[in-house]
Design an enzyme around this catalytic site. Sequence first.
Site, short mmCIF file in Angstrom:
data_model
loop_
_atom_site.label_atom_id
_atom_site.label_comp_id
_atom_site.label_asym_id
_atom_site.label_seq_id
_atom_site.Cartn_x
_atom_site.Cartn_y
_atom_site.Cartn_z
N SER A 196 0.85 -1.18 0.00
CA SER A 196 0.00 0.00 0.00
C SER A 196 0.89 1.24 0.00
O SER A 196 1.73 1.39 -0.88
CB SER A 196 -0.97 -0.06 1.19
OG SER A 196 -2.01 0.87 1.05
N GLU A 207 -8.72 -6.18 -4.88
CA GLU A 207 -8.26 -5.07 -4.05
C GLU A 207 -9.40 -4.22 -3.48
O GLU A 207 -9.37 -3.82 -2.32
CB GLU A 207 -7.36 -4.15 -4.89
CG GLU A 207 -5.99 -4.69 -5.19
CD GLU A 207 -4.99 -4.45 -4.07
OE1 GLU A 207 -5.28 -3.66 -3.15
OE2 GLU A 207 -3.91 -5.06 -4.13
N HIS A 227 -7.71 -5.88 -0.37
CA HIS A 227 -6.50 -5.09 -0.18
C HIS A 227 -5.82 -5.46 1.14
O HIS A 227 -6.42 -5.38 2.21
CB HIS A 227 -6.86 -3.60 -0.18
CG HIS A 227 -5.71 -2.68 0.02
ND1 HIS A 227 -4.73 -2.49 -0.92
CD2 HIS A 227 -5.37 -1.86 1.06
CE1 HIS A 227 -3.85 -1.61 -0.49
NE2 HIS A 227 -4.21 -1.21 0.72
#
Length: 522
Positions: A211, A342, A439
């Site tokens: 991330s 995601e 995610h």
Amino acid sequence: MATKEAIQGAAAAALIFGAGLSAAPSPAAADAAPYGLTVITDRGGIRGVAEEGVRRFRGIPYAKPPVGGLRWRLPQEPAAWQGVRQAKAPGPSCPQTGELAGHSSEDCLYLNVTAPAAGPGKLPVVVWLHGGGFSSGSGADYDPARMVKGGRVVVVTVNSRLGVFGFFGHPDLPDSGTYGLADQQAALRWVRGNITAFGGDPSRVLLAGESSGGISVCGQLASPAAAGLFQRAAIQSGSCKPDWTGELSAPGDGASQLWIDRQTLQRRGRTAAKLLPKPPKCADAESLACLRGVSAKSLLALNGPFHSPAFHTPLVPQAPWTSFAKGRFTKVPVIEGATRDEHTLFAALFDLKDEAAYRAQLAKAFGAAKAVRIAAEYPVSRYRSPALAFAAVGTDFTAACPAAHEARLLAEHVPVYAYEFADPNPPGPDLGMPLAAYHGSELLSLFDMGQSYRELKPAQRTLAAQMIRYWTDFAATGDPNARGLPKWEKFDGDSALSLAPGAISPTDYTKNHNCRFWATLE
């Protein structure tokens, strides 16, 4: 992007199911034997602890506390100390809101080293940069013991300045927007100078992150100052895409810039004091001196406008995507990838009960004309719900296709290994809809986060062990292929390795995520 910060912080919390030796000391020779619990660093001696078959050294300072006059300054070498410093507990997380707020402090520039309990030295090193939207998280959130034991590596997890403390900009600050990135480089310099004492090899360092940690790796690849500090890179769910459209990651969320040019950031910072709560309030909205005197707690109110790294700066001269396109980046082998689903973590936040709501949300995010084309390409009838259709749009637009494009640019110059984490049912939060490979879900395969590993089923644990071997072999040699694992071919512009329990195989990444469609839409 305060709303998005909160979402990313909540997502991170959901994953934690439960969390020059001028003054060097001279410890007893027996206790300071190579790879023991007492280690001599260039600042002084530290003593760690033995836990779960590894040696842990927590809370090691790699820079002076960035407080007082050092707020919004480049990191400075830490002071040396006398005697042996205890390294049993992590240092505070950097200032943030949310669950870690009570354990945060501006005095936060610490790292943690986890090494095998015994064995030969000169092991590969993994330096891990945590995620959290550049505004939350801590290196201590990630327990690398399984990676250390399963891959025979030394792992370093890092805190670096976040939000307004790491990415503030002002006309009087030449290093605007890069303090958090500069901290990461200081940590890498510490690794270069000290990791041998822990059994690590400073010439085999993998810089990895997920991330915003992955976005940080992008920045370090594009930063000339980071050249030579790492020899491989892994970008996980954190491409260097320039921006995100609004109304895609959270209801009411505006468009966001993942990177910002220095001049724009400095203009934003010129009047930042006007945004402070009352009290305090600076009489002169442009006064940097006044802002330096504001408490850390009050400054957190400015996190929203200041959580994007800056380019056109001494540290990052060009935007990373420009550097990659021109071949002006540190040439090291790269792992690049994302999770298959995601955006489910974000789509769950929207109230998309029917097709009309889905189409209306697309129009908010992309405009009416593009929304018609997107709805035709991603019809609700193809998915189990409007929310999952919206998740597919967000996944392909914000994560998968940018990662593929970036991998294509990098692969013109260096070996690139692309992946897609595709576990259909990893442990995760209950948000009222199937999340699949959401995610951050791949992190549970690489690290222990609270009670997360206990939630993995046997096939998922096997996948976790396989992924650790891929990542640590890559750290060791620049090639993730280990004996006994399915072959991971270099990226050819379209293919990636799909990672799922009992099903590791090549997949047509760009086809699966409609990347040619998105290229026509831009």
